[in-house]
Design a protein around this motif. Structure first.
Motif, mmCIF file in Angstrom:
data_model
loop_
_atom_site.group_PDB
_atom_site.id
_atom_site.type_symbol
_atom_site.label_atom_id
_atom_site.label_comp_id
_atom_site.label_asym_id
_atom_site.label_seq_id
_atom_site.Cartn_x
_atom_site.Cartn_y
_atom_site.Cartn_z
ATOM 1 N N ARG A 184 -3.914 -15.404 -8.012
ATOM 2 C CA ARG A 184 -4.182 -13.976 -7.788
ATOM 3 C C ARG A 184 -2.962 -13.254 -7.236
ATOM 4 N NH1 ARG A 184 -9.292 -12.487 -4.373
ATOM 5 N NH2 ARG A 184 -8.621 -10.433 -5.083
ATOM 6 N N ILE A 185 -2.175 -13.916 -6.409
ATOM 7 C CA ILE A 185 -1.064 -13.223 -5.749
ATOM 8 C C ILE A 185 0.267 -13.434 -6.453
ATOM 9 C CG2 ILE A 185 -2.216 -13.265 -3.512
ATOM 10 C CD1 ILE A 185 -0.460 -15.570 -2.674
ATOM 11 N N ASP A 186 0.294 -14.247 -7.495
ATOM 12 C CA ASP A 186 1.533 -14.459 -8.237
ATOM 13 C C ASP A 186 1.999 -13.139 -8.847
ATOM 14 O OD1 ASP A 186 3.655 -15.833 -9.431
ATOM 15 O OD2 ASP A 186 2.529 -16.079 -11.302
ATOM 16 N N GLY A 187 3.154 -12.672 -8.449
ATOM 17 C CA GLY A 187 3.694 -11.416 -8.956
ATOM 18 C C GLY A 187 3.169 -10.178 -8.253
ATOM 19 N N ALA A 188 2.232 -10.325 -7.308
ATOM 20 C CA ALA A 188 1.664 -9.168 -6.609
ATOM 21 C C ALA A 188 2.665 -8.595 -5.612
ATOM 22 C CB ALA A 188 0.375 -9.559 -5.886
ATOM 23 N N ARG A 189 2.504 -7.319 -5.331
ATOM 24 C CA ARG A 189 3.349 -6.639 -4.355
ATOM 25 C C ARG A 189 2.467 -5.964 -3.313
ATOM 26 N NH1 ARG A 189 8.538 -6.441 -5.673
ATOM 27 N NH2 ARG A 189 9.001 -4.595 -4.419
ATOM 28 N N ALA A 190 3.027 -5.808 -2.104
ATOM 29 C CA ALA A 190 2.274 -5.215 -1.010
ATOM 30 C C ALA A 190 3.119 -4.140 -0.335
ATOM 31 C CB ALA A 190 1.861 -6.274 0.004
ATOM 32 N N VAL A 191 2.436 -3.177 0.261
ATOM 33 C CA VAL A 191 3.087 -2.076 0.977
ATOM 34 C C VAL A 191 3.211 -2.457 2.452
ATOM 35 C CG1 VAL A 191 2.903 0.344 1.663
ATOM 36 C CG2 VAL A 191 2.184 -0.368 -0.633
ATOM 37 N N HIS A 192 4.392 -2.178 3.023
ATOM 38 C CA HIS A 192 4.657 -2.425 4.444
ATOM 39 C C HIS A 192 5.043 -1.093 5.098
ATOM 40 C CE1 HIS A 192 5.104 -6.969 4.156
ATOM 41 N NE2 HIS A 192 4.999 -6.581 2.893
ATOM 42 N N ASP A 193 4.570 -0.871 6.332
ATOM 43 C CA ASP A 193 4.787 0.394 7.031
ATOM 44 C C ASP A 193 4.906 0.110 8.525
ATOM 45 O OD1 ASP A 193 4.815 3.035 7.922
ATOM 46 O OD2 ASP A 193 3.111 3.661 6.706
ATOM 47 N N TYR A 194 5.827 0.800 9.188
ATOM 48 C CA TYR A 194 5.994 0.584 10.625
ATOM 49 C C TYR A 194 4.850 1.149 11.457
ATOM 50 C CZ TYR A 194 7.340 5.437 11.785
ATOM 51 O OH TYR A 194 7.341 6.786 12.005
ATOM 52 N N LEU A 233 4.775 -17.181 1.746
ATOM 53 C CA LEU A 233 3.854 -16.063 1.922
ATOM 54 C C LEU A 233 4.548 -14.992 2.751
ATOM 55 C CD1 LEU A 233 0.953 -15.364 1.133
ATOM 56 C CD2 LEU A 233 0.209 -16.405 3.291
ATOM 57 N N PHE A 234 4.496 -13.722 2.290
ATOM 58 C CA PHE A 234 5.283 -12.674 2.937
ATOM 59 C C PHE A 234 4.441 -11.421 3.184
ATOM 60 C CE2 PHE A 234 8.962 -9.667 3.250
ATOM 61 C CZ PHE A 234 9.600 -10.292 4.301
ATOM 62 N N VAL A 235 3.316 -11.602 3.840
ATOM 63 C CA VAL A 235 2.517 -10.483 4.341
ATOM 64 C C VAL A 235 2.209 -10.783 5.803
ATOM 65 C CG1 VAL A 235 1.504 -9.837 2.126
ATOM 66 C CG2 VAL A 235 0.348 -11.544 3.556
ATOM 67 N N ASN A 236 2.034 -9.727 6.612
ATOM 68 C CA ASN A 236 1.735 -9.938 8.031
ATOM 69 C C ASN A 236 0.868 -8.809 8.572
ATOM 70 O OD1 ASN A 236 3.671 -8.069 9.928
ATOM 71 N ND2 ASN A 236 4.670 -8.529 7.963
ATOM 72 N N ALA A 237 0.114 -9.120 9.613
ATOM 73 C CA ALA A 237 -0.914 -8.207 10.113
ATOM 74 C C ALA A 237 -0.343 -6.971 10.787
ATOM 75 C CB ALA A 237 -1.832 -8.953 11.089
ATOM 76 N N SER A 238 0.909 -7.014 11.244
ATOM 77 C CA SER A 238 1.476 -5.847 11.920
ATOM 78 C C SER A 238 1.883 -4.741 10.956
ATOM 79 C CB SER A 238 2.697 -6.256 12.749
ATOM 80 O OG SER A 238 2.313 -6.897 13.930
ATOM 81 N N PHE A 239 2.435 -5.105 9.804
ATOM 82 C CA PHE A 239 3.084 -4.101 8.971
ATOM 83 C C PHE A 239 2.586 -4.018 7.532
ATOM 84 C CE2 PHE A 239 6.499 -5.477 12.055
ATOM 85 C CZ PHE A 239 6.335 -4.381 12.902
ATOM 86 N N THR A 240 1.872 -5.014 7.034
ATOM 87 C CA THR A 240 1.385 -4.958 5.653
ATOM 88 C C THR A 240 0.091 -4.159 5.613
ATOM 89 O OG1 THR A 240 2.315 -7.161 5.288
ATOM 90 C CG2 THR A 240 0.838 -6.294 3.599
ATOM 91 N N THR A 241 0.041 -3.129 4.776
ATOM 92 C CA THR A 241 -1.114 -2.226 4.775
ATOM 93 C C THR A 241 -2.033 -2.401 3.566
ATOM 94 O OG1 THR A 241 0.150 -0.481 3.658
ATOM 95 C CG2 THR A 241 0.175 -0.501 6.074
ATOM 96 N N ARG A 242 -1.483 -2.802 2.404
ATOM 97 C CA ARG A 242 -2.346 -2.963 1.232
ATOM 98 C C ARG A 242 -1.592 -3.696 0.132
ATOM 99 N NH1 ARG A 242 -1.022 0.875 -2.753
ATOM 100 N NH2 ARG A 242 0.338 2.546 -1.999
#
Length: 312
Positions: A184-194, A233-242
């Motif tokens: 499911r996450i192969d090739g997926a992208r996520a938005v990060h925000d401060y 894995l490169f998402v995190n609870a502080s900055f990844t929004t969707r």
């Protein structure tokens, strides 16, 4: 995954395991990528602190110049162990900066309090202070187009108990995802925000001036390490929004599942600080968690961050 006993089962009553629960069973614990050559270290001693992440480096004085050969061995240790610990260094801010510069240009962060130089961040948690930037698993500054390569953190003042820091190996976190989640996450992208990470502690007036400097950015959900090629894995609870392209509820559910991977003890190392200790971590390959359990005592740390590359 949901598992239900079949109707032909005459021994066990019907049961189910709730969907998206944490996996229970043996873990795949690979410290290095397939094909990696393990070689002995000649210039210092490496003392492992956990299965895949964290090693204490003995026999070095970081206040002294770092030769090309020493830099190469330390970099290999960083790639293999993801976070390196150096006891009792007691570096000046200048020496701490000089050590970090062996890995590249230093990064400034206008959202954090500075020490005696603009590229030194100072975390001074006095007794009774607000517990900012702690108690959450995160990777530093993923809201930047080029998040930090790594960081060098020194504890100046240590509470008598508590105040540990934990790191998680995000390559191991990826390795242990279920195959259907990897697909499911192969090739997926996520938005990060401060904003999500800092809005817990800062006012609107404090945050608003930086919206132009730090617009939302997209990074791959799974990045490749630029030096080892390993998937992490490169998402995190502080900055990844969707996650881009998913409905909000589906994105939230998948992100919660991915965030849980950092919480698995087999992927972690925990460090008990003493004053003057140094931790040097690969920010591309890890998440970390500063444990706020030391009230009413004080904890003072200084961090120097090394500018990184664009994740791919």
């Amino acid at each position: 995954m949901t598992v239900i006993a079949g109707p032909a089962d005459s021994v066990l009553r019907p049961y189910r395991i709730p969907a998206d629960g944490l996996y229970e069973g043996p873990r795949v614990l690979r410290r290095t990528p397939d094909g990696w050559e393990d070689r002995p270290y000649e210039l210092f001693e490496v003392v492992p602190q956990a299965a895949t992440i964290g090693a204490e480096i003995r026999g070095l004085d970081l206040s002294r110049p770092v030769s090309a050969a020493l830099r190469a061995e330390l970099n290999r240790a960083l790639l293999e162990w993801k976070v390196l610990f150096f006891r009792g260094q007691h570096l000046t801010s200048g020496a701490q900066r000089e050590f970090a510069r062996n890995w590249g240009e230093l990064e400034t962060n206008p959202l954090l309090a500075a020490g005696d130089a603009g590229d030194v961040v100072r975390f001074d948690k006095a007794a009774g202070g607000v517990p900012t930037f702690e108690n959450v698993w995160h990777t530093d500054v993923t809201f930047r187009e080029r998040p930090a390569l790594g960081a060098v953190l020194q504890l100046r003042e240590v509470p008598p108990a508590g105040g540990d820091t934990m790191w998680a190996d995000m390559a191991a976190a990826y390795d242990n995802l279920a195959p259907e989640i990897k697909e499911r996450i192969d090739g997926a992208r996520a938005v990060h925000d401060y904003l999500p990470g800092f809005a817990r502690f800062y006012s609107t007036a404090q945050l608003a001036p930086f919206q132009g400097e730090f617009p939302p950015v997209e990074h791959p959900v799974v990045r490749r390490h630029p030096e080892t090629g390993r998937r992490m894995l490169f998402v995190n609870a502080s900055f990844t929004t969707r996650i881009v392209g998913l409905e909000e509820a589906e994105s939230d559910r998948l992100l919660r599942l991915l965030y849980q991977q950092a919480q698995v003890p087999e992927f972690q190392v925990r460090f008990r600080w003493r004053a003057g200790d140094i931790a040097f971590w690969d920010n591309r390959a890890t998440q970390h968690y500063a444990v706020n359990d030391y009230a009413p005592h004080r904890r003072v740390a200084e961090r120097v961050a090394i500018a990184g590359d664009r994740p791919y």
